[in-house]
Design a protein around this motif. Sequence first.
Motif, PDB file in Angstrom:
ATOM      1  N   LYS A  16       0.862  -1.174   0.000  1.00  0.00           N
ATOM      2  CA  LYS A  16       0.000   0.000   0.000  1.00  0.00           C
ATOM      3  C   LYS A  16       0.897   1.222   0.000  1.00  0.00           C
ATOM      4  O   LYS A  16       2.096   1.139   0.321  1.00  0.00           O
ATOM      5  CB  LYS A  16      -0.948   0.015   1.207  1.00  0.00           C
ATOM      6  CG  LYS A  16      -0.248   0.065   2.551  1.00  0.00           C
ATOM      7  CD  LYS A  16      -1.263   0.086   3.703  1.00  0.00           C
ATOM      8  CE  LYS A  16      -0.556   0.134   5.056  1.00  0.00           C
ATOM      9  NZ  LYS A  16      -1.525   0.162   6.184  1.00  0.00           N
TER      10      LYS A  16
ATOM     11  N   THR B  71       0.800   5.858   0.249  1.00  0.00           N
ATOM     12  CA  THR B  71       0.066   7.114   0.431  1.00  0.00           C
ATOM     13  C   THR B  71       0.916   8.266  -0.076  1.00  0.00           C
ATOM     14  O   THR B  71       2.079   8.413   0.311  1.00  0.00           O
ATOM     15  CB  THR B  71      -0.292   7.354   1.898  1.00  0.00           C
ATOM     16  OG1 THR B  71      -1.142   6.304   2.363  1.00  0.00           O
ATOM     17  CG2 THR B  71      -1.008   8.688   2.070  1.00  0.00           C
TER      18      THR B  71
ATOM     19  N   ASN C 244       1.268  12.187   0.059  1.00  0.00           N
ATOM     20  CA  ASN C 244       0.885  13.386   0.794  1.00  0.00           C
ATOM     21  C   ASN C 244       1.385  14.620   0.052  1.00  0.00           C
ATOM     22  O   ASN C 244       2.572  14.693  -0.310  1.00  0.00           O
ATOM     23  CB  ASN C 244       1.469  13.349   2.205  1.00  0.00           C
ATOM     24  CG  ASN C 244       0.802  12.286   3.068  1.00  0.00           C
ATOM     25  OD1 ASN C 244      -0.362  12.392   3.412  1.00  0.00           O
ATOM     26  ND2 ASN C 244       1.560  11.247   3.410  1.00  0.00           N
TER      27      ASN C 244
ATOM     28  N   ALA D 256      -4.234  13.819   0.798  1.00  0.00           N
ATOM     29  CA  ALA D 256      -3.629  12.490   0.791  1.00  0.00           C
ATOM     30  C   ALA D 256      -4.318  11.644  -0.266  1.00  0.00           C
ATOM     31  O   ALA D 256      -5.542  11.697  -0.435  1.00  0.00           O
ATOM     32  CB  ALA D 256      -3.754  11.828   2.161  1.00  0.00           C
TER      33      ALA D 256
ATOM     34  N   HIS E  78      -4.451   7.611  -1.289  1.00  0.00           N
ATOM     35  CA  HIS E  78      -4.095   6.262  -0.849  1.00  0.00           C
ATOM     36  C   HIS E  78      -4.215   5.298  -2.023  1.00  0.00           C
ATOM     37  O   HIS E  78      -5.214   5.302  -2.739  1.00  0.00           O
ATOM     38  CB  HIS E  78      -5.020   5.817   0.286  1.00  0.00           C
ATOM     39  CG  HIS E  78      -5.043   6.763   1.448  1.00  0.00           C
ATOM     40  ND1 HIS E  78      -4.030   6.834   2.378  1.00  0.00           N
ATOM     41  CD2 HIS E  78      -5.965   7.711   1.808  1.00  0.00           C
ATOM     42  CE1 HIS E  78      -4.322   7.763   3.279  1.00  0.00           C
ATOM     43  NE2 HIS E  78      -5.489   8.306   2.957  1.00  0.00           N
TER      44      HIS E  78
ATOM     45  N   GLU F 170      -4.082   1.260  -3.357  1.00  0.00           N
ATOM     46  CA  GLU F 170      -4.240  -0.144  -2.965  1.00  0.00           C
ATOM     47  C   GLU F 170      -4.126  -1.015  -4.214  1.00  0.00           C
ATOM     48  O   GLU F 170      -4.915  -0.858  -5.157  1.00  0.00           O
ATOM     49  CB  GLU F 170      -5.597  -0.373  -2.309  1.00  0.00           C
ATOM     50  CG  GLU F 170      -5.903  -1.824  -2.007  1.00  0.00           C
ATOM     51  CD  GLU F 170      -7.361  -2.052  -1.656  1.00  0.00           C
ATOM     52  OE1 GLU F 170      -7.739  -3.224  -1.479  1.00  0.00           O
ATOM     53  OE2 GLU F 170      -8.123  -1.068  -1.564  1.00  0.00           O
TER      54      GLU F 170
ATOM     55  N   ARG G  73      -7.812   6.513  -3.525  1.00  0.00           N
ATOM     56  CA  ARG G  73      -8.782   7.321  -2.789  1.00  0.00           C
ATOM     57  C   ARG G  73      -8.127   8.619  -2.372  1.00  0.00           C
ATOM     58  O   ARG G  73      -7.093   8.624  -1.699  1.00  0.00           O
ATOM     59  CB  ARG G  73      -9.303   6.587  -1.550  1.00  0.00           C
ATOM     60  CG  ARG G  73     -10.275   7.440  -0.724  1.00  0.00           C
ATOM     61  CD  ARG G  73     -10.923   6.665   0.409  1.00  0.00           C
ATOM     62  NE  ARG G  73     -11.727   7.530   1.271  1.00  0.00           N
ATOM     63  CZ  ARG G  73     -12.958   7.943   0.982  1.00  0.00           C
ATOM     64  NH1 ARG G  73     -13.520   7.578  -0.156  1.00  0.00           N
ATOM     65  NH2 ARG G  73     -13.637   8.715   1.815  1.00  0.00           N
ATOM     66  N   HIS G  74      -8.734   9.720  -2.814  1.00  0.00           N
ATOM     67  CA  HIS G  74      -8.246  11.050  -2.457  1.00  0.00           C
ATOM     68  C   HIS G  74      -9.012  11.570  -1.252  1.00  0.00           C
ATOM     69  O   HIS G  74     -10.247  11.493  -1.212  1.00  0.00           O
ATOM     70  CB  HIS G  74      -8.425  12.014  -3.634  1.00  0.00           C
ATOM     71  CG  HIS G  74      -8.307  13.450  -3.245  1.00  0.00           C
ATOM     72  ND1 HIS G  74      -9.347  14.341  -3.321  1.00  0.00           N
ATOM     73  CD2 HIS G  74      -7.259  14.153  -2.734  1.00  0.00           C
ATOM     74  CE1 HIS G  74      -8.950  15.532  -2.897  1.00  0.00           C
ATOM     75  NE2 HIS G  74      -7.696  15.440  -2.537  1.00  0.00           N
TER      76      HIS G  74
END
Length: 369
Positions: free
Chosen positions: A260, A262, A264, A274, A276, A278, A333-334
């Motif tokens: 995973k 992220t 930033n 952020a 993310h 997956e 996902r924002h």
Amino acid sequence: MLTAGDEYPIHQTPEPIAYSGSDRNFYDRYFYNGYSADGSVFFAAAMGVYPHLNVIDASFSVLRNGKQSSLYFSRPLNMERMDTFVGGFSVEVVEPLKRIRLQVKETEGIAFDAEFTGRSFPIEEPRFTRRQGPRMLMDLTRMTQNGRWSGTLKIDGEEIQLDPASWTGTRDRSWGVRPIGAPDAQPLIPPLDPQFYWIWTPTNFPNLSLYFHVNDDAKGDAWNKRSVLVMDGAKQGERLHLDEAQMKVTYAPGTRRMAKATLNVKDGQGNPHAVHFEPIGTFLMKGIGYGHAKFRHGMSHGDQLVVEREDMDPNAAWNIPENLHIQEIVRARHEGPGGLASEGIGVFEQLFMGPHGPSGFKSILDGAA
């Protein structure tokens, strides 16, 4: 030698278009990928022109049902750079910087005929210049563009319709100098262990595109990095630069594969955001020639057209050098200020070789703790 390209005002040197300066590693390249909205079907394609090796090659690869199936094409270039076809594989510029048609006439059970339409004007990434000691490793420019696909994919008797309402992807064009063809027989003095840390994450959100990439050195310092947002329909230069971009990667234990991640960033007003990522599927870049043992980009296969199909397991061992370079298909996902949120899909391309301090990598292929 004069060729069709000399008819167009595109010369970059005093010589005819057939020549590209003096570096034997000069190349000019197309890349494409595309994916269904749920990521269950993914394809990628590439075509490379190598003027001083007198080779043109191409590849097309499909990932579905846990199997990756690839076609490789190669032929002599014959010094004609405007003939953008290799066997049944062809690239047609329908509308420059906007629409491209990609075709693979049915070959060993695989066929493709579709148009890519850009969601906005392409972005120009910062120039990539990297040396290994005194030797130039990379010196290139790349433009990148997210878009939508419309057309048909056929594989082993199944026909898949590409609806632009649900099929998105990315294309890029790059040109310049990078390692191609047979490796240089002359070793570096002193010898240097290979090191390359690369992340590239073009992502499609409902009304905009996110672009991020980074090249780190062994200490973790970025020597090339950028993060931008581009709204649908944006013209050249109409992009939002994101500040203080940092990608935090969590690796699957004992490997160098992203489990995973992220991203930033801060927007122009200093607000934190952020994104993310997956993974939902792994695509081996050797399936379109990157690091392939036989069909590495620019390799000569003689004076005739060569076409070959190969089926491979995308979940093969990660620590084989030719399996290091991958694109993970990812859900994104924002999350922004004030509860702002959106869902997207894209790729997380990675090539992690050699030491990287922030990741704890100390040798060429050790895995994460």
